[in-house]
Design a protein around this motif. Structure first.
Motif, PDB file in Angstrom:
ATOM      1  N   LEU A   1     -11.835  34.497 -12.488  1.00 40.45           N
ATOM      2  CA  LEU A   1     -10.698  35.389 -12.254  1.00 40.45           C
ATOM      3  C   LEU A   1     -10.321  36.189 -13.495  1.00 40.45           C
ATOM      4  O   LEU A   1      -9.850  37.321 -13.386  1.00 40.45           O
ATOM      5  CB  LEU A   1      -9.502  34.602 -11.725  1.00 40.45           C
ATOM      6  CG  LEU A   1      -9.676  34.121 -10.284  1.00 40.45           C
ATOM      7  CD1 LEU A   1      -8.569  33.161  -9.898  1.00 40.45           C
ATOM      8  CD2 LEU A   1      -9.733  35.294  -9.323  1.00 40.45           C
TER       9      LEU A   1
ATOM     10  N   LEU B   1     -11.885  39.422 -13.464  1.00 39.58           N
ATOM     11  CA  LEU B   1     -11.511  40.310 -12.365  1.00 39.58           C
ATOM     12  C   LEU B   1     -10.117  40.922 -12.450  1.00 39.58           C
ATOM     13  O   LEU B   1      -9.863  41.952 -11.842  1.00 39.58           O
ATOM     14  CB  LEU B   1     -11.606  39.546 -11.039  1.00 39.58           C
ATOM     15  CG  LEU B   1     -12.996  39.159 -10.583  1.00 39.58           C
ATOM     16  CD1 LEU B   1     -12.925  38.174  -9.428  1.00 39.58           C
ATOM     17  CD2 LEU B   1     -13.770  40.406 -10.187  1.00 39.58           C
ATOM     18  N   CYS B   2      -9.214  40.263 -13.157  1.00 42.17           N
ATOM     19  CA  CYS B   2      -7.821  40.743 -13.135  1.00 42.17           C
ATOM     20  C   CYS B   2      -7.123  40.447 -14.456  1.00 42.17           C
ATOM     21  O   CYS B   2      -7.643  39.740 -15.299  1.00 42.17           O
ATOM     22  CB  CYS B   2      -7.062  40.116 -11.974  1.00 42.17           C
ATOM     23  SG  CYS B   2      -6.880  38.327 -12.074  1.00 42.17           S
TER      24      CYS B   2
ATOM     25  N   ILE C   1      -7.615  43.561  -8.099  1.00 40.83           N
ATOM     26  CA  ILE C   1      -8.980  43.080  -8.266  1.00 40.83           C
ATOM     27  C   ILE C   1      -9.899  44.148  -7.694  1.00 40.83           C
ATOM     28  O   ILE C   1      -9.782  44.489  -6.504  1.00 40.83           O
ATOM     29  CB  ILE C   1      -9.220  41.734  -7.542  1.00 40.83           C
ATOM     30  CG1 ILE C   1      -8.364  40.629  -8.164  1.00 40.83           C
ATOM     31  CG2 ILE C   1     -10.692  41.366  -7.549  1.00 40.83           C
ATOM     32  CD1 ILE C   1      -8.473  39.284  -7.469  1.00 40.83           C
ATOM     33  N   ASP C   2     -10.765  44.693  -8.524  1.00 38.37           N
ATOM     34  CA  ASP C   2     -11.712  45.718  -8.080  1.00 38.37           C
ATOM     35  C   ASP C   2     -10.973  46.865  -7.386  1.00 38.37           C
ATOM     36  O   ASP C   2     -11.391  47.333  -6.331  1.00 38.37           O
ATOM     37  CB  ASP C   2     -12.769  45.088  -7.171  1.00 38.37           C
ATOM     38  CG  ASP C   2     -14.026  45.929  -7.089  1.00 38.37           C
ATOM     39  OD1 ASP C   2     -14.423  46.499  -8.123  1.00 38.37           O
ATOM     40  OD2 ASP C   2     -14.619  46.014  -5.994  1.00 38.37           O
TER      41      ASP C   2
ATOM     42  N   CYS D   1      -4.071  42.699  -4.598  1.00 35.70           N
ATOM     43  CA  CYS D   1      -4.352  41.334  -4.130  1.00 35.70           C
ATOM     44  C   CYS D   1      -3.272  40.361  -4.580  1.00 35.70           C
ATOM     45  O   CYS D   1      -2.492  40.644  -5.482  1.00 35.70           O
ATOM     46  CB  CYS D   1      -5.701  40.853  -4.671  1.00 35.70           C
ATOM     47  SG  CYS D   1      -7.118  41.778  -4.089  1.00 35.70           S
TER      48      CYS D   1
ATOM     49  N   ILE E   1      -7.540  33.894  -2.851  1.00 37.11           N
ATOM     50  CA  ILE E   1      -7.387  35.311  -3.168  1.00 37.11           C
ATOM     51  C   ILE E   1      -7.173  36.031  -1.852  1.00 37.11           C
ATOM     52  O   ILE E   1      -7.976  35.885  -0.917  1.00 37.11           O
ATOM     53  CB  ILE E   1      -8.628  35.882  -3.900  1.00 37.11           C
ATOM     54  CG1 ILE E   1      -8.835  35.175  -5.240  1.00 37.11           C
ATOM     55  CG2 ILE E   1      -8.470  37.365  -4.130  1.00 37.11           C
ATOM     56  CD1 ILE E   1      -9.827  34.084  -5.198  1.00 37.11           C
TER      57      ILE E   1
END
Length: 190
Positions: free
Chosen positions: A129, A132-133, A150-151, A155, A167
């Protein structure tokens, strides 16, 4: 003439059963057995809605950055707003139940089909994670909840245990979110 439709519900990824992928000791599973509804306190009703949330989930209403409850749980999503979740088989009409329970004190909306959910299970969740964030994963522990990107997707992340995180992202982007989780898990290999 009798109606002979044979409808089959599909997961957010478009399968008849939830997808499950294992990458380097981490399992990424589609979660489809929870219902979801949002509850937002109306102006001047914040304190009463907080009490109503507590009576609905059997625990204190969550503060910012937290989730609380048991079979029925709530997680903080914004100022005076929570998402409520419960087992789908027992609470299929979560929006209707919330509308009845909260009455005119809050606005309730059924959200189950608008979101997808993935369980990230394994010892390296925080490392994955962190790729990702921008959530401080060192401070992320049981009952933590975060709203993040995220991406490029809005989220929510819920910590359900040392090695289990959920998630939640937009259903229409389920494949993109799954791809991001898989790519990060591959990159996080030790």
């Amino acid at each position: 003439m009798a109606n002979s439709h044979k409808l089959t519900s599909l997961t957010p990824l478009g399968h008849e059963t939830p997808a499950c992928v294992e990458v380097s000791g981490t399992t990424i599973s589609e979660v489809t057995d929870l219902s979801l509804a949002s509850v937002t306190a109306r102006l001047g009703q914040e304190a009463s809605v907080k009490a109503l949330i507590a009576s609905f989930i059997g625990a204190d209403a969550p503060e910012a950055g937290q989730w609380s409850g048991g079979k029925i749980a709530a997680f903080w999503t914004g100022a005076d707003q929570v998402f409520l979740q419960a087992p789908f088989d027992d609470y299929e009409d979560m929006g209707g139940l919330c509308e009845t329970h909260f009455g005119k004190a809050a606005s309730s909306v059924e959200m189950t089909d608008g979101w997808c959910r993935f369980a990230l299970a394994g010892a390296h969740n925080k490392r994955i994670l962190s790729l990702l964030c921008n959530v401080d994963m060192r401070a992320f522990h049981l009952h933590s909840a975060a709203r993040t990107s995220i991406d490029h997707l809005g989220c929510f992340i819920l910590c359900l245990g040392e090695e289990l995180v959920h998630i939640i992202g937009p259903r229409s982007s389920a494949a993109s979110l799954q791809h991001a989780l898989i790519a990060a898990a591959k990159s996080a290999r030790l």
